[in-house]
Motif scaffolding. Structure first.
Motif, PDB file in Angstrom:
ATOM      1  N   HIS A   1      80.645  26.479  11.833  1.00 54.90           N
ATOM      2  CA  HIS A   1      81.820  26.677  10.967  1.00 54.90           C
ATOM      3  C   HIS A   1      83.068  26.218  11.667  1.00 54.90           C
ATOM      4  CE1 HIS A   1      78.907  28.646   8.661  1.00 54.90           C
ATOM      5  NE2 HIS A   1      78.818  29.665   9.214  1.00 54.90           N
TER       6      HIS A   1
ATOM      7  N   ASP B   1      85.812  27.529   0.760  1.00 52.64           N
ATOM      8  CA  ASP B   1      84.695  28.111   0.607  1.00 52.64           C
ATOM      9  C   ASP B   1      84.875  29.269   1.522  1.00 52.64           C
ATOM     10  OD1 ASP B   1      83.511  26.556  -1.092  1.00 52.64           O
ATOM     11  OD2 ASP B   1      83.210  24.942   0.299  1.00 52.64           O
ATOM     12  N   PRO B   2      84.164  30.351   1.081  1.00 51.13           N
ATOM     13  CA  PRO B   2      83.960  31.776   2.021  1.00 51.13           C
ATOM     14  C   PRO B   2      83.751  31.485   3.331  1.00 51.13           C
ATOM     15  CG  PRO B   2      82.964  32.309  -0.182  1.00 51.13           C
ATOM     16  CD  PRO B   2      83.541  30.500  -0.044  1.00 51.13           C
ATOM     17  N   ASP B   3      82.548  30.593   3.617  1.00 44.94           N
ATOM     18  CA  ASP B   3      82.172  30.631   5.053  1.00 44.94           C
ATOM     19  C   ASP B   3      83.113  29.912   5.990  1.00 44.94           C
ATOM     20  OD1 ASP B   3      81.952  28.022   4.042  1.00 44.94           O
ATOM     21  OD2 ASP B   3      79.332  28.030   4.658  1.00 44.94           O
ATOM     22  N   GLU B   4      84.231  29.228   5.321  1.00 40.14           N
ATOM     23  CA  GLU B   4      85.230  28.327   6.205  1.00 40.14           C
ATOM     24  C   GLU B   4      86.480  29.329   6.481  1.00 40.14           C
ATOM     25  OE1 GLU B   4      86.371  24.875   3.861  1.00 40.14           O
ATOM     26  OE2 GLU B   4      84.092  24.287   3.781  1.00 40.14           O
ATOM     27  N   ARG B   5      86.610  30.589   6.001  1.00 42.03           N
ATOM     28  CA  ARG B   5      87.670  31.115   6.166  1.00 42.03           C
ATOM     29  C   ARG B   5      87.726  31.764   7.534  1.00 42.03           C
ATOM     30  NH1 ARG B   5      86.679  33.339   0.857  1.00 42.03           N
ATOM     31  NH2 ARG B   5      87.633  32.124  -0.545  1.00 42.03           N
TER      32      ARG B   5
ATOM     33  N   GLY C   1      88.292  35.247  -4.104  1.00 45.62           N
ATOM     34  CA  GLY C   1      87.646  35.017  -3.240  1.00 45.62           C
ATOM     35  C   GLY C   1      86.676  33.496  -3.518  1.00 45.62           C
ATOM     36  N   ARG C   2      86.884  33.247  -4.828  1.00 48.08           N
ATOM     37  CA  ARG C   2      86.075  32.057  -5.394  1.00 48.08           C
ATOM     38  C   ARG C   2      87.260  30.665  -5.805  1.00 48.08           C
ATOM     39  NH1 ARG C   2      81.620  32.373  -9.105  1.00 48.08           N
ATOM     40  NH2 ARG C   2      80.774  30.758  -8.117  1.00 48.08           N
TER      41      ARG C   2
ATOM     42  N   PRO D   1      90.179  37.334   6.959  1.00 47.46           N
ATOM     43  CA  PRO D   1      90.274  38.140   5.499  1.00 47.46           C
ATOM     44  C   PRO D   1      91.190  37.636   4.508  1.00 47.46           C
ATOM     45  CG  PRO D   1      89.432  39.591   7.151  1.00 47.46           C
ATOM     46  CD  PRO D   1      89.812  38.606   7.730  1.00 47.46           C
ATOM     47  N   LEU D   2      90.897  37.527   3.212  1.00 47.06           N
ATOM     48  CA  LEU D   2      91.930  37.252   2.345  1.00 47.06           C
ATOM     49  C   LEU D   2      92.891  38.242   2.255  1.00 47.06           C
ATOM     50  CD1 LEU D   2      90.293  35.667  -0.623  1.00 47.06           C
ATOM     51  CD2 LEU D   2      91.504  34.364   0.853  1.00 47.06           C
TER      52      LEU D   2
END
Length: 408
Positions: free
Chosen positions: A38, A174-178, A256-257, A181-182
């Motif tokens: 990641h 994409d979520p796994d690249e963050r 998140g999307r 947390p937003l």
């Protein structure tokens, strides 16, 4: 004692290190990519940096520090400058330095293992191995300290617009690249997380900074692929929404999307630029679901065309195309011949005559009530400008390319 104080290596030892440098860099890169996938993805391509580039420059500096013909201070300064920039970039992206430390640790372990193997294989004196191992960890410590300074300076000076850029990038990642947390990023940017977001992809060269935008809109100002992140998008759009011809609005999705909305907005933009979708201001992806789906699955629809439409594809273009167009509009109109005639600007009896021709040519198999959706997708793809000029099918049945109709 710093790396600038490193003792110059014997010429033969230094030559050996240089000879094995490419293999060592390959192994270090593989260790980091495998151990921290990641982080590797996040680092790649950011301001010209890559895992390979960073390892290559660090190892080259390590060897240069032990070069009697070059001052150790120059190589050390290069390492410090490199990692200060890397640390600042981590701060700009909101990426914690812990993962950088982990990456350096992985690479350092590979370096030490190779040094030990070479020492036993080449019968190095024990003090030489101890010196190189110690210098490896010293250099890693110097790199981490430099990165920490760059990171701290960037985070300390980061204005609100930098925080908003970080949030914008995270919303469309994409979520796994963050890396954070937003909700945390939104709080730092003084931005309230909405229920939904949508991305408006703008044509290349369109500059969002020339527009007056509400403060809640997050803009990517890079001219090659500009876009806007719109919170809680409405239909019809607000007055300030850019009326740029060729802009494409992706679907509204949960925060998140956002990557989904950006992906489809850019796919729609590609089709607009190729003339396959109308250049509206802006065009909404949700209004063109069939076309976007069809063009995304062209190879599958191409293969399915013969099964669904059979003999229709073998007709000459001047006979085939009116039948295919009538069939598509008829299916879109819910099997209503009157509405189909109105849409095509022809008489109702013309529509019914064409439908009888289709039924006769396909032995009543088309249109199949159970396969309306598949047939519509295939017809949408076949009647698009990009597939409209291919050769006609032969008598042995349409090939993948021959299945496409031509304009008369």
């Amino acid at each position: 004692m710093g790396p600038q104080d490193a003792v110059p290596l014997p010429r033969e030892t230094r030559r050996m290190l240089l000879r094995h440098l490419p293999a060592a860099i390959d192994e270090m890169e593989e260790a980091v990519r495998t151990g921290l996938p990641h982080y590797t993805h996040a680092v790649e391509g950011t301001h010209g940096y890559s895992v390979r580039h960073i390892i290559d420059r660090t190892v080259s500096c390590f060897v240069s520090i032990h070069d009697a013909t070059r001052a150790g201070q120059a190589a050390t300064a290069e390492v410090i400058a490199l990692y200060e920039r890397i640390g600042a970039r981590h701060g700009l992206l909101g990426c914690p330095l812990d993962v950088l430390r982990d990456a350096l640790d992985l690479a350092g372990r590979v370096a030490c293992r190779r040094l030990i193997e070479d020492a036993y294989r080449l019968h190095w004196p024990a003090p030489l191995l101890a010196t190189l191992t110690e210098d490896t960890f010293t250099l890693i410590g110097t790199a981490i300290a430099a990165a920490s300074r760059g990171y701290a300076e960037e985070c300390h000076r980061a204005p609100l617009d930098v925080q908003r850029d970080r949030l914008r990038d995270a919303l469309v990642a994409d979520p796994d690249e963050r890396t954070r947390p937003l909700a945390e990023l939104a709080a730092a940017a003084d931005w309230r997380l909405p229920g939904t977001v949508a991305v408006l992809a703008l044509p290349p060269g369109d500059h969002p900074q020339t527009r007056v935008l509400p403060p809640e809109v997050l803009a990517d100002r890079r001219p090659a692929a500009p876009y806007l992140v719109l919170p809680n998008p409405r239909t019809p759009g607000p007055r300030w929404l850019p009326r740029t011809i060729g802009a494409v609005l992706g679907p509204a999705v949960p925060p998140g999307r956002g990557a989904v909305s950006l992906r489809w907005a850019r796919r729609g933009l590609q089709l607009v630029q190729r003339g396959l979708l109308p250049a509206a201001a802006p065009l909404r992806c949700v209004d063109h679901l069939a076309a976007l789906t069809a063009f995304r699955s062209g190879d599958l629809l191409e293969a399915a065309a013969a099964d669904l439409l059979g003999p229709l594809l073998e007709l000459v273009p001047r006979r085939r195309e009116p039948l295919l167009e009538t069939l598509l509009v008829y299916l879109r109109c819910g099997d209503n011949a009157v509405l189909t005639a109105d849409r095509l600007h022809v008489h109702e009896q013309t529509v019914r005559y064409r439908l009888r021709q289709i039924a006769q040519l396909t032995d009543g198999a088309c249109p199949d009530p159970e396969r309306h959706l598949e047939t519509m997708l295939v017809l949408t793809w076949l009647l698009s400008p990009s597939t409209a000029n291919a050769p006609t099918a032969g008598t042995a049945g349409p090939s993948p390319q021959a299945a496409r109709p031509r304009r008369a």
